[in-house]
Design an enzyme around this catalytic site. Structure first.
Site, PDB file in Angstrom:
ATOM      1  N   GLU A 116    -131.404  41.679  28.193  1.00  0.00           N
ATOM      2  CA  GLU A 116    -130.798  40.412  27.604  1.00  0.00           C
ATOM      3  C   GLU A 116    -131.441  39.902  26.465  1.00  0.00           C
ATOM      4  OE1 GLU A 116    -130.820  37.793  31.195  1.00  0.00           O
ATOM      5  OE2 GLU A 116    -133.095  38.257  31.559  1.00  0.00           O
ATOM      6  N   ASP A 167    -129.102  34.705  28.068  1.00  0.00           N
ATOM      7  CA  ASP A 167    -130.128  35.108  27.312  1.00  0.00           C
ATOM      8  C   ASP A 167    -129.736  35.857  26.398  1.00  0.00           C
ATOM      9  OD1 ASP A 167    -132.527  33.746  28.353  1.00  0.00           O
ATOM     10  OD2 ASP A 167    -131.922  34.678  30.260  1.00  0.00           O
TER      11      ASP A 167
HETATM   12  C1  3PY Z   1    -128.101  35.548  31.623  1.00  0.00           C
HETATM   13  O1  3PY Z   1    -126.826  35.430  31.574  1.00  0.00           O
HETATM   14  O2  3PY Z   1    -129.010  35.286  30.965  1.00  0.00           O
HETATM   15  C2  3PY Z   1    -128.575  35.916  33.188  1.00  0.00           C
HETATM   16  O3  3PY Z   1    -129.768  36.094  33.214  1.00  0.00           O
HETATM   17  C3  3PY Z   1    -127.620  35.949  34.250  1.00  0.00           C
HETATM   18  O4  3PY Z   1    -126.573  36.126  34.093  1.00  0.00           O
HETATM   19 MG    MG Z   2    -130.976  35.672  31.802  1.00  0.00          MG
END
Ligand code: 3PY
Ligand code: MG
Length: 256
Positions: A152, A178
């Site tokens: 992420e 994120d």
């Molecule tokens: C995010 O969207 O950053 C998450 O960790 C969960 O969806």
């Molecule tokens: Mg996240």
């Protein structure tokens, strides 16, 4: 007692469609309500929600009689914290912010007993082993743990191929919030740049043979992501469901 089998892990390996929910309320009582509602999996969030090993264990106990798979999201990669969640009975961990293969390898080792890993051994003290009541717990544990890493960040995307190559990583889950922030679009998970990154990443995860997951609240978009290779989705969070339902109820009667 026989070793509890990790059905979530088995279904990931078969790329079977699994629908989940984030559980943030830090309450065994609301966990039990959710456990019977038909989700395939629920993740106890200890990254952004006020959970810790004891509150997570109470929720694992509350959900145990129901046919739902439980995950825990720890707040960090700390092997000592991971050990506590595993000993409390979590078999699958969803670990946030995994940026490179070295972090993924360290997590694989944190989840496993020696010689594959570094998890400390005390089956007589652990609910996971039912305090020595599970037959040969320590011999079966490594086979039943499941590691889902969250990719992420921009760095995580750059290192995706090497993360996917790590043995013991069962699946990669994309966190759009994120990821949007890391790509320069804070608060805009639906931005076309973020959408394109998610779609490309889902394809790459699926092509590697590992399971791909993502947070997505829109059913049509979830279907699109499914067609691109996602097999497990988190479709919301208990706190948002409660908040939205309460807002709606209050608004419906306010002007009577
Ligand atoms: C995010 O969207 O950053 C998450 O960790 C969960 O969806
Ligand atoms: Mg996240």
């Amino acid at each position: 007692m026989e070793m509890p089998r990790n059905l979530f892990k088995q279904r990931l390996a078969m790329h079977q469609w699994q629908v989940g929910l984030f559980v943030c309320m830090a309450s065994a009582y609301s966990m039990e309500i959710l456990a019977g509602t038909g989700f395939d999996w629920l993740v106890i969030d200890a990254e952004h929600s006020p959970n810790h090993p004891a509150s997570a264990m109470a929720q694992l106990q509350a959900a145990a009689p129901y046919p739902v798979q439980l995950l825990v999201r720890p707040m960090s990669h700390d092997p000592a914290l991971i050990k506590q969640y595993l000993d409390a009975g979590a078999q699958t961990l969803l670990v946030p912010l995994v940026d490179d293969a070295a972090q993924a390898v360290a997590l694989v080792r944190a989840l496993r007993y020696p010689p594959e890993g570094i998890r400390g051994v005390a089956a007589s003290l652990a609910r996971a082993a039912r305090w020595n009541g599970v037959k040969d717990y320590v011999k079966h544990a490594n086979a039943e743990v499941c590691l889902v890493v969250q990719v992420e960040t921009r760095l995580g995307l750059e290192n995706l191929d090497s993360i996917l190559a790590v043995d013991g990583v069962d699946a990669v889950f994309i966190g759009p919030a994120d990821l949007a922030a890391s790509l320069g679009h804070l608060g805009e998970s639906g931005h076309p740049v973020v959408r394109a990154a998610i779609e490309d990443t889902l394809r790459r995860i699926r092509a590697s043979g590992k399971a791909a997951g993502v947070f997505v609240t829109d059913p049509e978009l979830a279907a699109t992501y499914h067609s691109l290779g996602a097999s497990f989705v988190a479709v919301g969070a208990d706190a948002s469901l409660l908040s939205n339902a309460a807002l709606k109820a209050a608004a419906a009667f306010r002007d009577n």
